[in-house]
Design a protein around this motif. Structure first.
Motif, PDB file in Angstrom:
ATOM      1  N   GLU A   3     -42.527  10.175  26.771  1.00  0.00           N
ATOM      2  CA  GLU A   3     -41.962  10.594  25.486  1.00  0.00           C
ATOM      3  C   GLU A   3     -40.911  11.686  25.668  1.00  0.00           C
ATOM      4  OE1 GLU A   3     -45.333  11.549  23.023  1.00  0.00           O
ATOM      5  OE2 GLU A   3     -46.233   9.581  23.378  1.00  0.00           O
ATOM      6  N   VAL A   4     -41.119  12.568  26.644  1.00  0.00           N
ATOM      7  CA  VAL A   4     -40.116  13.597  26.929  1.00  0.00           C
ATOM      8  C   VAL A   4     -38.892  12.971  27.590  1.00  0.00           C
ATOM      9  CG1 VAL A   4     -39.696  15.810  28.049  1.00  0.00           C
ATOM     10  CG2 VAL A   4     -41.960  15.300  27.167  1.00  0.00           C
ATOM     11  N   ALA A  50     -30.518  12.355  24.180  1.00  0.00           N
ATOM     12  CA  ALA A  50     -29.550  13.447  24.063  1.00  0.00           C
ATOM     13  C   ALA A  50     -28.323  13.255  24.943  1.00  0.00           C
ATOM     14  CB  ALA A  50     -30.228  14.766  24.428  1.00  0.00           C
ATOM     15  N   THR A  51     -28.405  12.372  25.936  1.00  0.00           N
ATOM     16  CA  THR A  51     -27.342  12.326  26.950  1.00  0.00           C
ATOM     17  C   THR A  51     -26.703  10.966  27.163  1.00  0.00           C
ATOM     18  OG1 THR A  51     -29.011  11.969  28.688  1.00  0.00           O
ATOM     19  CG2 THR A  51     -28.351  14.257  28.246  1.00  0.00           C
ATOM     20  N   THR A  84     -38.232   8.140  18.613  1.00  0.00           N
ATOM     21  CA  THR A  84     -37.241   9.069  19.168  1.00  0.00           C
ATOM     22  C   THR A  84     -35.930   8.369  19.469  1.00  0.00           C
ATOM     23  OG1 THR A  84     -38.929  10.518  20.128  1.00  0.00           O
ATOM     24  CG2 THR A  84     -36.740  10.585  21.126  1.00  0.00           C
ATOM     25  N   MET A  85     -36.012   7.232  20.141  1.00  0.00           N
ATOM     26  CA  MET A  85     -34.799   6.588  20.641  1.00  0.00           C
ATOM     27  C   MET A  85     -34.064   5.802  19.566  1.00  0.00           C
ATOM     28  SD  MET A  85     -35.856   5.671  24.554  1.00  0.00           S
ATOM     29  CE  MET A  85     -34.234   6.110  25.210  1.00  0.00           C
ATOM     30  N   ASP A 116     -26.547   4.497  18.864  1.00  0.00           N
ATOM     31  CA  ASP A 116     -25.907   3.741  19.931  1.00  0.00           C
ATOM     32  C   ASP A 116     -26.915   2.988  20.797  1.00  0.00           C
ATOM     33  OD1 ASP A 116     -23.363   3.076  21.034  1.00  0.00           O
ATOM     34  OD2 ASP A 116     -23.863   4.279  22.795  1.00  0.00           O
ATOM     35  N   PHE A 117     -28.215   3.157  20.514  1.00  0.00           N
ATOM     36  CA  PHE A 117     -29.251   2.468  21.271  1.00  0.00           C
ATOM     37  C   PHE A 117     -29.733   1.233  20.516  1.00  0.00           C
ATOM     38  CE2 PHE A 117     -31.036   6.494  23.595  1.00  0.00           C
ATOM     39  CZ  PHE A 117     -29.820   6.623  24.247  1.00  0.00           C
TER      40      PHE A 117
END
Length: 255
Positions: free
Chosen positions: A104-105, A112-113, A129-130, A135-136
Motif C-alpha cells: 500500500e505504501v 506520486a511519481t 490510492t492508485m 493517468d493510471f
C-alpha cells in the motif's frame, strides 16, 4: 532500526528449541536476564516471539497481527522501501500489486511519481490510492473481500489474474525463513500471490527486516523465484548467501 545479531541468535535458539527460558538465553549470550527481557519485549512487539512465564516461544504461525497494528509499524522503513521500488519501475508499465501494508505504501509512491501505469490488484486500498491518479488504468480483481484488511481472494480472483501477463509483480510476504522459504497466513492469499508470480516477467519482493525469521503457516514459494528483493536492512547471513547463490538482486533502502 534493524535487529541486532543478538536478536537473530535469540530467534535462532527459539526456532531450534521451541521454547527458551530467559535464564538460559542470558547464559548462552553472556548478558543479564534484564537485557534478554528487553530483547524479548522488542521481538514480541515485532510479532516474532510470544512471551511466556520465564521465557519465550515463536509467534503464532496461524494468526497474523491486526491490520491496523501492522499498518502503524515501521512506517519510515516501508516508505524507504517503497521509494526504491518506485525508482525501479518505468512509466507506462503493467503491474500486479498484492495484499499487504508495505504494498500500500508502494502504491502511494508510484502514484506520486509515475504516469501511464496499468495496475491489476486484489487490494482495495491499493486500488483506491492508485485510481486517484487520472493517468493510471486500475483493474481490481473479482473475488471475496476480506473484512480485516480489504484483501480480495478466492477462485474468481485466480481466474481474473490468469487472464493477464504483466511486466512486474510487486508482492509482500509475512515471513522469510533462513532457508529461503516465503511464508504467509492465508492459503487463499498465497494462491493469488503465486498466480501473480507465474504471470509476471519480473518479480519484486518487498519485505522489511521484521519479516526475517518470522513464523507463518503457509508456504508461498522460495526466495529464488524472485528477481529482486527490496528491504531496509541486511538479511541474516544464510539468507544473504541464498540471494547471491540464486542471483536474486538485493536492494537495501537507505535509512
Amino acid at each position: 532500526m534493524s535487529r541486532s545479531p543478538r536478536h537473530d541468535k535469540i530467534l535462532q535458539l527459539v526456532r531450534e528449541n521451541g521454547f527458551m527460558p530467559i535464564e538460559e538465553l542470558a547464559r548462552i549470550l553472556a548478558v543479564t536476564p534484564q537485557t534478554i527481557r528487553r530483547d524479548i519485549n522488542q521481538l514480541c512487539e515485532e510479532n516474532l516471539l510470544r512471551r511466556y512465564h520465564g521465557g519465550a516461544a515463536l509467534g503464532s504461525s496461524v494468526e497474523n497481527e491486526d491490520y491496523f497494528a501492522r499498518k502503524g509499524k515501521l512506517q519510515s522503513e516501508k516508505a524507504h522501501i517503497a521509494d526504491m521500488i518506485a525508482a525501479s519501475i518505468p512509466d507506462h508499465a503493467s503491474l500486479f500489486m498484492s495484499i499487504g501494508t508495505t504494498i500500500e505504501v508502494v502504491a502511494q509512491a508510484l502514484s506520486a511519481t509515475h504516469k501511464g501505469l496499468r495496475v491489476i490488484t486484489n487490494n482495495i486500498h491499493v486500488a483506491s490510492t492508485m485510481s486517484a491518479n487520472p493517468d493510471f488504468n486500475v483493474l481490481i480483481t473479482s473475488g471475496v473481500v476480506r473484512a480485516s484488511d480489504g484483501g480480495i481472494t478466492g477462485v474468481a480472483t485466480l481466474d481474473f489474474i490468469n487472464q493477464f501477463k504483466v511486466d512486474y509483480a510487486i508482492l509482500g510476504v509475512s515471513g522469510i525463513e533462513t532457508d529461503g522459504s516465503l511464508l504467509d497466513f492465508d492459503y487463499r492469499e498465497v494462491r493469488v500471490a503465486q498466480a501473480m508470480m507465474a504471470n509476471a516477467r519480473h518479480r519484486y519482493l518487498a519485505a522489511d527486516h521484521s519479516k526475517f525469521g518470522r513464523n507463518a503457516l503457509v508456504r508461498m514459494g522460495h526466495i529464488s523465484e524472485f528477481h529482486v528483493m527490496f528491504t531496509d536492512a541486511r538479511p541474516p547471513e544464510a539468507l544473504s548467501k541464498l540471494l547471491e547463490q540464486h542471483n536474486v538482486r538485493l536492494v537495501m533502502a537507505e535509512s
